[in-house]
Scaffold this active site. Structure first.
Site, PDB file in Angstrom:
ATOM      1  N   PHE A 365     -18.929 -35.591  22.162  1.00 52.53           N
ATOM      2  CA  PHE A 365     -19.703 -34.471  21.618  1.00 52.53           C
ATOM      3  C   PHE A 365     -20.889 -34.149  22.530  1.00 52.53           C
ATOM      4  O   PHE A 365     -21.164 -32.990  22.828  1.00 52.53           O
ATOM      5  CB  PHE A 365     -20.185 -34.806  20.207  1.00 52.53           C
ATOM      6  CG  PHE A 365     -21.150 -33.805  19.642  1.00 52.53           C
ATOM      7  CD1 PHE A 365     -20.717 -32.556  19.237  1.00 52.53           C
ATOM      8  CD2 PHE A 365     -22.507 -34.097  19.536  1.00 52.53           C
ATOM      9  CE1 PHE A 365     -21.608 -31.621  18.724  1.00 52.53           C
ATOM     10  CE2 PHE A 365     -23.398 -33.176  19.029  1.00 52.53           C
ATOM     11  CZ  PHE A 365     -22.943 -31.936  18.620  1.00 52.53           C
ATOM     12  N   ASN A 366     -21.607 -35.179  22.983  1.00 55.18           N
ATOM     13  CA  ASN A 366     -22.754 -34.958  23.878  1.00 55.18           C
ATOM     14  C   ASN A 366     -22.325 -34.316  25.190  1.00 55.18           C
ATOM     15  O   ASN A 366     -23.071 -33.531  25.792  1.00 55.18           O
ATOM     16  CB  ASN A 366     -23.472 -36.282  24.159  1.00 55.18           C
ATOM     17  CG  ASN A 366     -24.396 -36.676  23.013  1.00 55.18           C
ATOM     18  OD1 ASN A 366     -24.858 -35.826  22.260  1.00 55.18           O
ATOM     19  ND2 ASN A 366     -24.649 -37.970  22.866  1.00 55.18           N
ATOM     20  N   TYR A 369     -22.388 -30.451  25.795  1.00 49.56           N
ATOM     21  CA  TYR A 369     -23.589 -29.712  26.203  1.00 49.56           C
ATOM     22  C   TYR A 369     -23.514 -29.292  27.671  1.00 49.56           C
ATOM     23  O   TYR A 369     -24.360 -28.550  28.142  1.00 49.56           O
ATOM     24  CB  TYR A 369     -24.843 -30.574  25.991  1.00 49.56           C
ATOM     25  CG  TYR A 369     -25.386 -30.551  24.584  1.00 49.56           C
ATOM     26  CD1 TYR A 369     -26.249 -29.533  24.163  1.00 49.56           C
ATOM     27  CD2 TYR A 369     -25.031 -31.537  23.669  1.00 49.56           C
ATOM     28  CE1 TYR A 369     -26.752 -29.515  22.873  1.00 49.56           C
ATOM     29  CE2 TYR A 369     -25.532 -31.520  22.365  1.00 49.56           C
ATOM     30  CZ  TYR A 369     -26.390 -30.505  21.982  1.00 49.56           C
ATOM     31  OH  TYR A 369     -26.890 -30.478  20.688  1.00 49.56           O
ATOM     32  N   HIS A 562     -32.912 -36.957  11.429  1.00 47.84           N
ATOM     33  CA  HIS A 562     -31.482 -36.979  11.139  1.00 47.84           C
ATOM     34  C   HIS A 562     -31.216 -38.288  10.398  1.00 47.84           C
ATOM     35  O   HIS A 562     -31.629 -39.347  10.862  1.00 47.84           O
ATOM     36  CB  HIS A 562     -30.681 -36.977  12.440  1.00 47.84           C
ATOM     37  CG  HIS A 562     -30.510 -35.614  13.040  1.00 47.84           C
ATOM     38  ND1 HIS A 562     -31.556 -34.759  13.243  1.00 47.84           N
ATOM     39  CD2 HIS A 562     -29.393 -34.968  13.488  1.00 47.84           C
ATOM     40  CE1 HIS A 562     -31.103 -33.642  13.783  1.00 47.84           C
ATOM     41  NE2 HIS A 562     -29.800 -33.735  13.946  1.00 47.84           N
ATOM     42  N   HIS A 584     -28.551 -33.884   7.160  1.00 49.59           N
ATOM     43  CA  HIS A 584     -27.205 -34.441   6.890  1.00 49.59           C
ATOM     44  C   HIS A 584     -27.119 -35.143   5.529  1.00 49.59           C
ATOM     45  O   HIS A 584     -26.632 -34.553   4.587  1.00 49.59           O
ATOM     46  CB  HIS A 584     -26.740 -35.380   8.007  1.00 49.59           C
ATOM     47  CG  HIS A 584     -26.496 -34.673   9.305  1.00 49.59           C
ATOM     48  ND1 HIS A 584     -25.570 -33.658   9.425  1.00 49.59           N
ATOM     49  CD2 HIS A 584     -27.061 -34.817  10.528  1.00 49.59           C
ATOM     50  CE1 HIS A 584     -25.572 -33.205  10.663  1.00 49.59           C
ATOM     51  NE2 HIS A 584     -26.476 -33.886  11.359  1.00 49.59           N
ATOM     52  N   ASP A 639     -27.052 -26.652  12.766  1.00 47.99           N
ATOM     53  CA  ASP A 639     -27.045 -27.791  13.678  1.00 47.99           C
ATOM     54  C   ASP A 639     -26.907 -27.311  15.129  1.00 47.99           C
ATOM     55  O   ASP A 639     -27.879 -27.280  15.869  1.00 47.99           O
ATOM     56  CB  ASP A 639     -25.942 -28.792  13.312  1.00 47.99           C
ATOM     57  CG  ASP A 639     -26.179 -30.163  13.934  1.00 47.99           C
ATOM     58  OD1 ASP A 639     -27.127 -30.299  14.736  1.00 47.99           O
ATOM     59  OD2 ASP A 639     -25.424 -31.103  13.625  1.00 47.99           O
ATOM     60  N   PRO A 641     -25.030 -24.107  16.897  1.00 50.27           N
ATOM     61  CA  PRO A 641     -24.146 -22.932  16.937  1.00 50.27           C
ATOM     62  C   PRO A 641     -23.250 -22.887  18.177  1.00 50.27           C
ATOM     63  O   PRO A 641     -22.106 -22.448  18.100  1.00 50.27           O
ATOM     64  CB  PRO A 641     -25.128 -21.753  16.923  1.00 50.27           C
ATOM     65  CG  PRO A 641     -26.320 -22.283  16.205  1.00 50.27           C
ATOM     66  CD  PRO A 641     -26.420 -23.729  16.597  1.00 50.27           C
ATOM     67  N   MET A 642     -23.771 -23.358  19.319  1.00 47.49           N
ATOM     68  CA  MET A 642     -22.978 -23.321  20.553  1.00 47.49           C
ATOM     69  C   MET A 642     -21.691 -24.127  20.400  1.00 47.49           C
ATOM     70  O   MET A 642     -20.639 -23.750  20.892  1.00 47.49           O
ATOM     71  CB  MET A 642     -23.809 -23.873  21.720  1.00 47.49           C
ATOM     72  CG  MET A 642     -23.103 -23.813  23.065  1.00 47.49           C
ATOM     73  SD  MET A 642     -24.154 -24.332  24.428  1.00 47.49           S
ATOM     74  CE  MET A 642     -24.068 -26.127  24.280  1.00 47.49           C
TER      75      MET A 642
END
Length: 648
Positions: A365-366, A369, A562, A584, A639, A641-642
């Protein structure tokens, strides 16, 4: 001696609860709903055994009485007394006027007869005392740090104590909105410098009149946190959430609250629809919407980023934009080095969208970016520090702000990162903010602190954890004490509303935070401290900082980490003590006691079902709707959008 033995017993029990939580977390990857018998948080077998033992040991008469008492319990429920102090009109509307009085046409269901709590009288007394003390603990920590505790539970607590409720007078101080014609970056009205000395000790910043006062150990008269008290309170709450009767009671109350909502919906759905239709100039599109959980580096959608990359190439192809190790590169040369041409890029090849491949993979996930998987493009377009001083990033954010202003009713609180690697991070970020005039009336800002001490320590950037805390908080204290000497940072701090703690919660530390834990200056190992360790020291410094800033007439900050996205439920417990609100909160689904406490204390939870769907929990299993029906204070947020959105 007895008190010491009790504390030791409580600590021992809390350690067992913590150990079982960590063990459960390793075994069970997915969050389990309550309707599965095996993982139900209410110990039914334990309760059944307990009741059978009671039955067999008690005489017949006593047994009959106990059975009778179990059926119904007659109770006089305390009613919050009226305040002697006159409230402002808005406070009065929010806190004391029941909404149903203004909507007399709604149908109501009244429940009569004795109150049935679902537990025995003895257990019910234990439950009530436990919930009362838990709420008192939260109220204490919120008031000390100038954060929010709602009026209604506060009134009931005073009623239980036999006192008349009065408004506390403590609470957050927000920067007023910028007026028309006023410059949001003006520094003429900053307070004068005080010349105090700022120094960190045992992970907490202390304020001294001068350097001589440091030697005498005479800090200024400000509230400072007590680690021993915090650990005692945390151990009490750990023991509380493990009690069987409390689990039973909380689960029954939450089920009752959800049933009430569903009955109201069934009886009054058409009436509410009629009200909506009769309400002029208000619908979903033009009611106010505030995105309280959004990261600045992903606040644009993927199409917006792609369009901006193509536009920047068309305008600035020959501009020097990147510092390589041996030479400077123009934008055209950078793309050639990456074997790319912006004309050929699509949202698919940009590859910033999270999908099923990121599920339970925070590392993947990171990596999303990085546009086209290239960290060079991330540095150029999504960072505040680079060869062009973060100009492209500032421009993208201002375009997002402009879209919000055009929509008129949409607001956001993007998060910018402070890592704690160097004390120069704050001045550089403030310089970027002021230089590019990154302001929108529809935006406020938050600071997020990633929990990546282990990365910095392994690369020898930091000698110990205390240095990281120093780099995060000391510059803010110095700008508060001497704003004239730190004008850009002081202006930037006016636009900040709070601090956030971010990273992958599913990473286990295994360390249980207690009074024997190493102090931050002694934490020299490459292992990352636990989530609770991070939160306590962030809260402790925010507590001192807020009280100092309030004395100076400056805005204060909320702590909004978070929390509960993954990991142990001890994360949610620590946030219950320290955080104004959380992002969350999925793991509240696992623990009915904490879920009920979050309801009673009305702790805001910014939830992001689309984000969870790509990372930790499928969309259909998201507890957002359940929480809303039970009366927890939830809001919907984007959280990133991109990564998750296709539209604005």
């Amino acid at each position: 001696l007895l008190l010491t033995e009790m504390d030791e017993a409580m600590r021992s029990f809390a350690e067992k609860v913590f150990a079982s939580e960590v063990k459960d977390e390793e075994v069970r990857q997915e969050i389990s709903p309550f309707d599965v018998e095996e993982v139900c948080p209410i110990s039914r077998q334990e309760m059944r055994l307990h009741m059978m033992l009671q039955e067999s040991s008690a005489p017949i008469e006593k047994r009959k009485k106990r059975l009778l008492r179990m059926n119904t319990i007659a109770l006089a429920v305390p009613v919050a007394q009226k305040s002697l102090t006159r409230l402002s009109t808005i406070d009065e509307v929010i806190s004391t006027t029941p909404l149903y009085q203004t909507v007399p046409d709604f149908q109501r269901v009244q429940i009569t007869g004795d109150y049935a709590s679902g537990v025995t009288v003895e257990d019910f007394e234990v439950v009530c005392k436990g919930l009362y003390r838990a709420l008192c603990i939260r109220e204490k920590y919120m008031q000390q740090s100038l954060q929010r505790f709602p009026t209604t539970p506060s009134q009931y607590l005073r009623s239980i104590e036999g006192e008349v409720w009065r408004p506390s007078g403590t609470g957050p101080v927000f920067t007023p909105p910028v007026k028309d014609g006023q410059d949001p970056f003006e520094s003429a009205s900053l307070p004068e410098d005080l010349g105090y000395h700022v120094q960190m000790k045992d992970g907490v910043v202390y304020i001294y009149r001068d350097k001589a006062a440091v030697g005498r150990n005479e800090p200024k008269d400000l509230p400072y946190p007590s680690l021993e008290t915090f650990v005692d309170d945390m151990n009490f709450l750990l023991a509380l959430i493990a009690k069987g009767p409390l689990k039973t009671y909380a689960h029954r109350r939450l089920s009752f609250l959800q049933s009430k909502f569903q009955v109201h919906q069934m009886l009054n759905e058409m009436e509410e629809m009629k009200e909506l239709k009769n309400n002029p100039h208000r619908d979903f599109y033009n009611c106010r919407k505030v995105d309280t959980h959004i990261h600045a580096a992903a606040c644009m959608n993927q199409k917006h980023l792609l369009r901006f990359i193509k536009k920047s190439y068309f305008m600035d192809a020959d501009r020097v934009v990147y510092d390589a190790k041996d030479k400077q590169l123009t934008l055209k040369q950078l793309f050639q080095q990456l074997n790319l041409h912006p004309y050929d890029l699509t949202v698919d090849s940009l590859d910033v969208h999270a999908g099923r491949q990121t599920f339970h993979r925070f590392d993947k996930f990171n990596a999303k970016y990085n546009p086209v998987g290239a960290s060079e493009l991330r540095d150029l377009y999504l960072k505040t520090e680079n060869a062009i001083d973060g100009e492209y990033f500032a421009t993208i954010i201002k375009e997002v702000g402009s879209d919000l202003e055009d929509a008129k009713y949409q607001h956001a609180e993007p998060r910018l990162s402070i890592y704690g690697r160097s004390p120069e991070e704050w001045p550089k970020l403030a310089s970027w903010f002021n230089k590019h005039r990154v302001y929108s009336p529809n935006m406020k800002w938050m600071i997020q602190v990633p929990r990546i001490y282990d990365v910095f320590r392994s690369k020898n950037f930091l000698p110990h954890f205390g240095k990281m805390l120093e780099n995060i908080f000391v510059p803010v204290f110095e700008a508060t004490v001497n704003p004239q000497a730190h004008k850009e940072l002081s202006v930037f701090l006016r636009h900040i509303t709070g601090f956030d703690s971010v990273d992958d919660e599913s990473k286990h530390s295994g360390h249980m935070f207690c009074v024997k834990s190493p102090k931050p200056e002694q934490w020299t190992s490459e292992k990352n401290p636990s989530y609770t360790y991070y939160l306590y020291y962030m809260y402790a410094n925010i507590l001192v900082l807020n009280n100092l800033r309030r004395q100076r007439g400056m805005n204060t900050f909320l702590f909004r980490p978070h929390c509960g996205e993954a990991g142990a439920i001890t994360h949610i417990l620590t946030a219950f003590m320290t955080a104004d609100n959380i992002s969350h909160g999925l793991n509240l689904k696992k623990t009915p006691v904490l879920q009920y406490l979050y309801f009673l204390a009305q702790i805001p939870i910014a939830m992001s079902p689309l984000s969870n769907n790509s990372l930790f929990l499928e969309y259909a299993k998201n507890p957002l709707l359940d929480f809303h029906q039970k009366g927890l204070m939830v809001s919907l947020s984007t959280d990133d959008p991109m990564q998750f959105h296709y539209t604005k």
